[in-house]
Scaffold this motif. Structure first.
Motif, PDB file in Angstrom:
ATOM      1  N   THR A 161       4.526   4.705  -2.111  1.00  0.00           N
ATOM      2  CA  THR A 161       4.855   3.711  -3.142  1.00  0.00           C
ATOM      3  C   THR A 161       5.131   2.302  -2.444  1.00  0.00           C
ATOM      4  N   ARG A 163       4.072   1.312   0.536  1.00  0.00           N
ATOM      5  CA  ARG A 163       2.876   0.802   0.956  1.00  0.00           C
ATOM      6  C   ARG A 163       1.835   0.453  -0.220  1.00  0.00           C
ATOM      7  N   ARG A 164       1.946   1.179  -1.254  1.00  0.00           N
ATOM      8  CA  ARG A 164       1.125   0.741  -2.394  1.00  0.00           C
ATOM      9  C   ARG A 164       1.470  -0.697  -2.850  1.00  0.00           C
ATOM     10  N   GLN A 165       2.814  -0.876  -2.846  1.00  0.00           N
ATOM     11  CA  GLN A 165       3.465  -2.040  -3.453  1.00  0.00           C
ATOM     12  C   GLN A 165       3.579  -3.272  -2.341  1.00  0.00           C
ATOM     13  N   ARG A 166       2.938  -2.978  -1.328  1.00  0.00           N
ATOM     14  CA  ARG A 166       2.665  -4.111  -0.244  1.00  0.00           C
ATOM     15  C   ARG A 166       4.261  -4.525   0.427  1.00  0.00           C
ATOM     16  N   CYS A 224       3.712   5.746  -6.647  1.00  0.00           N
ATOM     17  CA  CYS A 224       2.729   6.781  -6.206  1.00  0.00           C
ATOM     18  C   CYS A 224       3.281   8.044  -6.488  1.00  0.00           C
ATOM     19  N   GLU A 279      -3.085  -1.336   0.318  1.00  0.00           N
ATOM     20  CA  GLU A 279      -2.643  -1.572  -1.288  1.00  0.00           C
ATOM     21  C   GLU A 279      -3.458  -0.411  -1.888  1.00  0.00           C
ATOM     22  N   THR A 280      -4.614  -0.276  -1.656  1.00  0.00           N
ATOM     23  CA  THR A 280      -5.507   0.465  -2.504  1.00  0.00           C
ATOM     24  C   THR A 280      -5.125   2.068  -2.061  1.00  0.00           C
ATOM     25  N   ASP A 281      -5.324   2.900  -3.184  1.00  0.00           N
ATOM     26  CA  ASP A 281      -5.124   4.493  -2.916  1.00  0.00           C
ATOM     27  C   ASP A 281      -5.995   4.585  -1.822  1.00  0.00           C
TER      28      ASP A 281
END
Length: 351
Positions: A161, A163-166, A224, A279-281
């Motif tokens: 999560t 990492r996806r949220q930068r 995530c 950021e992208t899955d």
């Protein structure tokens, strides 16, 4: 209608799950891969929307093998030797995890260890039961019922999560993420004082922290989330998506044209590695790569053509090794654009 004891127990458990629908799990293991290492401790907390704790559970586990170095998990060999077998705690874990939303930090590893240990325990019980069934005469022992692979309703990965949220992390450990999120936490850097604390205390501290990190991430953006049905073990025992595990096994119909040239076009057969810092899955990126007849690889090697990574400074891990080897980095947006360009080029050639 008469209520049976089974109905009463199911209703009571359903009420417990409704009251405390979330559960955090923090583990300690002898190594990093579930296929070769074993769990030596597990800590569980159920909680609700207000962060109130329902049940608490902690167990030191004796895997019956080398527990690894004490500095890795905080347990002496003697403490591990006095621990319980996983078969003795699996049914408790089933009760605590089933039907709840499971929150872990680094799901491939933590969930991977839980699944690996559960299946190892179930297989051992099945073998034992088969040998009992072949016995003759009186004195047969009862069949072992050790439990099942836990069935959480969903799994939230706080590391993925972030990492996806930068969220930029110089250190991927939970305490480091907590500090970035302004959650009360001590530095993850090891100290002599902390090394002297008992394992159950330090592991419980992390599990408590995980609750606060979960709420902070949920307030910060999209989580995530996955489910057990969407995951399976890779060759290291890490629980990853079917897309990711399948991609490694896809045949290579085209020769590798070599390293991608910055500014140039992607070519069929190029080998793509995806760093965690995107950021992208990653599944979206992997599917795009395979559709374009590129090759996906988990490991960065001398045959890698490019690495997808959104970090451009303070490189670490795969991105750092790529930079050292002269392998170009593309952000996820750049990579998807380059893949789309491959498709447009192919259409133009056909027309």
């Amino acid at each position: 209608m008469t209520m049976t004891n089974g109905d009463t127990e199911q209703d009571a458990r359903a009420a417990e799950v409704t009251e405390f629908p979330y559960v955090t799990v923090t583990t300690q293991a002898s190594g990093i891969h579930p296929s070769t290492a074993r769990l030596v401790a597990v800590d569980v907390l159920t909680f609700n929307e207000d962060g109130e704790i329902g049940e608490e559970f902690h167990a030191v586990l004796n895997p019956g093998s080398d527990p690894g170095p004490r500095h890795y998990h905080g347990l002496s060999h003697e403490e591990v030797a006095e621990g319980q077998r996983f078969s003795q705690v699996l049914r408790t874990l089933d009760r605590l995890l089933d039907d709840r939303t499971l929150i872990v930090h680094n799901a491939p590893r933590v969930w991977g260890f839980i699944v690996s240990e559960a299946r190892r325990t179930m297989n051992a019980a099945a073998r034992s039961n088969r040998s009992r069934g072949r016995g003759r005469g009186r004195g047969r022992r009862r069949r072992q019922r050790v439990g099942h692979v836990p069935k959480p309703a969903a799994i939230v990965d706080t590391l993925a999560t972030a990492r996806r949220q930068r969220i930029v992390l110089e250190d991927t450990r939970l305490a480091a993420l907590a500090l970035v999120l302004k959650v009360d936490a001590e530095s993850p850097v090891a100290t002599v004082e902390r090394a002297r604390l008992p394992e159950h205390e330090t592991t419980r501290e992390l599990n408590d922290m995980l609750i606060d990190v979960y709420f902070a991430l949920r307030d910060n953006g999209e989580l995530c989330i996955t489910t057990p049905a969407e995951l399976r073990a890779d060759r290291f025992g890490l629980q990853r998506s079917h897309v990711r595990v399948d991609a490694v096994e896809v045949p290579r119909p085209h020769p590798n044209p070599g390293t991608h040239i910055a500014g140039g076009n992607l070519k069929r057969g190029m080998e793509v590695v995806i760093a965690p810092e995107v950021e992208t899955d990653p599944d979206v990126l992997i599917e795009a790569a395979l559709k374009a007849q590129l090759v996906y690889s988990e490991k960065l090697t001398r045959t890698t053509s490019l690495v997808v990574c959104n970090e451009t400074s303070d490189l670490r891990g795969k991105a750092m090794h790529a930079a050292r080897k002269g392998i170009p980095l593309l952000t996820d947006a750049e990579f998807l654009a380059a893949v789309a360009k491959m498709g447009t080029k192919s259409q133009n050639q056909r027309s």
